[in-house]
Design an enzyme around this catalytic site. Structure first.
Site, PDB file in Angstrom:
ATOM      1  N   HIS A 135       0.865  -1.166   0.000  1.00 57.57           N
ATOM      2  CA  HIS A 135       0.000   0.000   0.000  1.00 57.57           C
ATOM      3  C   HIS A 135       0.910   1.226   0.000  1.00 57.57           C
ATOM      4  CE1 HIS A 135      -3.932  -1.778   0.519  1.00 57.57           C
ATOM      5  NE2 HIS A 135      -3.470  -2.568   1.472  1.00 57.57           N
ATOM      6  N   CYS A 137      -0.621   0.500  -3.892  1.00 58.25           N
ATOM      7  CA  CYS A 137      -2.064   0.690  -3.936  1.00 58.25           C
ATOM      8  C   CYS A 137      -2.412   1.872  -3.056  1.00 58.25           C
ATOM      9  CB  CYS A 137      -2.771  -0.562  -3.438  1.00 58.25           C
ATOM     10  SG  CYS A 137      -2.236  -2.005  -4.348  1.00 58.25           S
TER      11      CYS A 137
END
Ligand SMILES: [Zn+2]
Lengths: 96, 283
Positions: B97, B147
Site C-alpha cells: 500500500h 495501492c
C-alpha cells in the site's frame, strides 16, 4: 523543505513582483506562472511550492519543462500541468 | 532493429556483467489489522511475475514478504552494504500500500505491514552514491506498485519536515541512513548539473504504478494493471528497446485501461538516469 516557508509567494502577482528590477534571460511572467519567484541573486529562482531552485537559465528554455525535469514531484506542477506532462518531460531520452 | 550496446558509452550504461546485479522484491500482502490496511490479494501474482522476469534479465532476485517498516529499512540497508562492484545495476521492487508524501523529486511513501510508512525518497537514498559507493555511476531502478492505501489515506499528507525526525530515532544503527537530502553528490562529479540549485540525484529511476496519492488498480485474480503491463512489455521488447522507451509504452497502456469504465490510472516516471539502459536478454 521550503514548502512552508514561502507560502507568501503562493500568488502569481507576488512572484511576478519579485522580478522587479531583475534582469532575467526568461520572461518573468512565464517564470511566475510556472511557480517561480526571484531570489534576487543572479538568475536564481525558487518554486514557492516545492522549494526547488534553478539557475543558469538559457533563453530558449521553458520554465514549466525545466520545473518538470528537475522537480517532478512538485505538487503545484502536478496540479497545473498534470501527470502526463511530467511523464513526457521525464521520459524524453536521453535526459541531460 | 537497433544494435544493442552492452559496453559503457556516452549514450548507454554498461549492462554486461553476469549476473547483472541484485534485485530485491518486497511483497507486502498481509497487513496488521491495527493498521486498518486491507490485505493485498493478488499481489503474489505480481511478485511471481516480476521474480521470473528479473531472473530472466539475469538479476539475482531475492523476495521478502510481509515486512514491517523497520524490516524494510533493514533490507534496504543490507542491500546498500553489499559489494556491488562486480555488478552493473541494482533493482528494488516494492509491492504494498502507498500514500502521499510531499517531495520535490521522489514523492510518495510505501507502507510496512505494521501500517508505518517509509517515504520513497528514503528508499532511493539507501542506494545513492554517498551511501552505496559500489553503485556509483550505475543505474539504480525502483519499481513501486503502491495501492492507494484504502479510504483511510485519501488526501493524507505528511510534509518532509514531519517525517525526518523519526528517521534514525528508533532505528538501530545498521538501519540509520540518510536524513533529508536526495543528493547523490558523489556520483554527479562527472557531470555537474548547473541548472538545479538542489543537489541532483543521478542514475536513479523511480517508476510508480500511479502518481502518489492516486488509486492504483489491482485485480485479485490477475494482479495489478501496472505489473501485468510492465512484465509483458519487458518480455516483448527488452531485447530491442531501452528502459525509458518501455516505460513510455507501459504508461501509455496503463493509462488507456480503465476500471469500471470510470477511473483512469496514470503511472509516474521520475527519471534521473543519464544514459540509455538496455537490459540483458537471452535473444
Ligand atoms: Zn515546484
Amino acid at each position: 523543505q521550503h514548502a512552508n516557508t514561502h507560502v507568501s509567494m503562493g500568488s502569481y502577482e507576488e512572484r511576478l513582483d519579485s522580478f522587479a528590477g531583475v534582469q532575467h534571460p526568461i520572461d518573468p511572467e512565464r517564470l511566475a506562472r510556472a511557480g517561480f519567484y526571484s531570489t534576487g541573486t543572479g538568475d536564481r529562482v525558487l518554486c514557492f511550492c516545492c522549494g526547488g531552485g534553478l539557475k543558469g537559465w538559457q533563453p530558449e528554455e521553458d520554465p514549466w519543462e525545466e520545473h518538470a525535469k528537475h522537480y517532478p514531484g512538485c505538487r503545484f506542477l502536478l496540479e497545473e500541468k498534470g501527470q502526463e506532462f511530467v511523464n513526457n518531460v521525464q521520459l524524453q531520452d536521453p535526459q541531460r | 532493429t537497433r544494435p544493442r550496446p552492452r559496453r559503457d558509452s556516452i549514450q548507454c550504461y554498461k549492462m554486461d556483467a553476469s549476473p547483472c546485479g541484485h534485485c530485491l522484491i518486497i511483497n507486502n500482502v498481509e497487513f496488521d489489522p491495527r493498521s486498518e490496511l486491507s490485505n493485498r490479494t493478488g499481489s503474489n501474482i505480481d511478485c511471481d511475475k516480476l521474480e521470473r522476469r528479473f531472473k530472466a534479465l539475469n538479476f539475482i532476485v531475492e523476495v521478502k514478504a510481509n515486512l514491517k517498516q523497520r524490516q524494510i529499512k533493514h533490507q534496504l540497508s543490507a542491500l546498500s552494504k553489499k559489494d556491488h562492484s562486480q555488478f552493473d545495476c541494482c533493482v528494488v521492487i516494492m509491492l504494498s500500500h502507498g500514500t502521499e508524501v510531499s517531495h520535490s523529486r521522489f514523492p510518495g511513501a510505501v507502507y510496512g505491514v505494521d501500517g508505518q510508512h517509509i517515504p520513497v525518497q528514503y528508499i532511493t537514498n539507501y542506494l545513492n552514491g554517498q551511501h552505496c559507493p559500489s553503485l556509483q555511476g550505475k543505474p539504480k531502478l525502483f519499481f513501486i506498485q503502491a495501492c492507494g492505501g484504502g479510504e483511510k489515506d485519501t488526501g493524507f499528507e505528511v510534509s518532509p519536515d514531519e517525517v525526518e525526525p523519526s528517521f534514525g530515532g528508533e532505528d538501530d544503527q545498521t538501519d540509520a541512513i540518510p536524513m533529508s537530502s536526495s543528493s547523490d553528490s558523489l556520483s554527479m562529479s562527472d557531470e555537474p548539473d548547473a541548472r538545479a540549485t538542489l543537489p541532483t540525484p543521478s542514475d536513479i529511476l523511480v517508476s510508480y504504478s500511479t502518481f502518489p496519492g492516486y488509486v492504483s488498480w489491482r485485480d485479485t485474480q490477475s494482479g495489478s494493471w501496472y505489473v501485468e503491463t510492465l512484465d509483458r512489455i519487458l518480455e516483448e521488447s527488452a531485447s530491442i528497446n531501452d528502459l525509458v522507451t518501455m516505460l513510455m509504452m507501459v504508461n501509455h497502456e496503463v493509462s488507456q485501461n480503465s476500471a469500471k469504465g470510470l477511473y483512469k490510472q496514470m503511472p509516474g516516471s521520475f527519471n534521473f538516469l543519464r544514459k540509455l539502459l538496455y537490459f540483458q536478454t537471452q535473444a
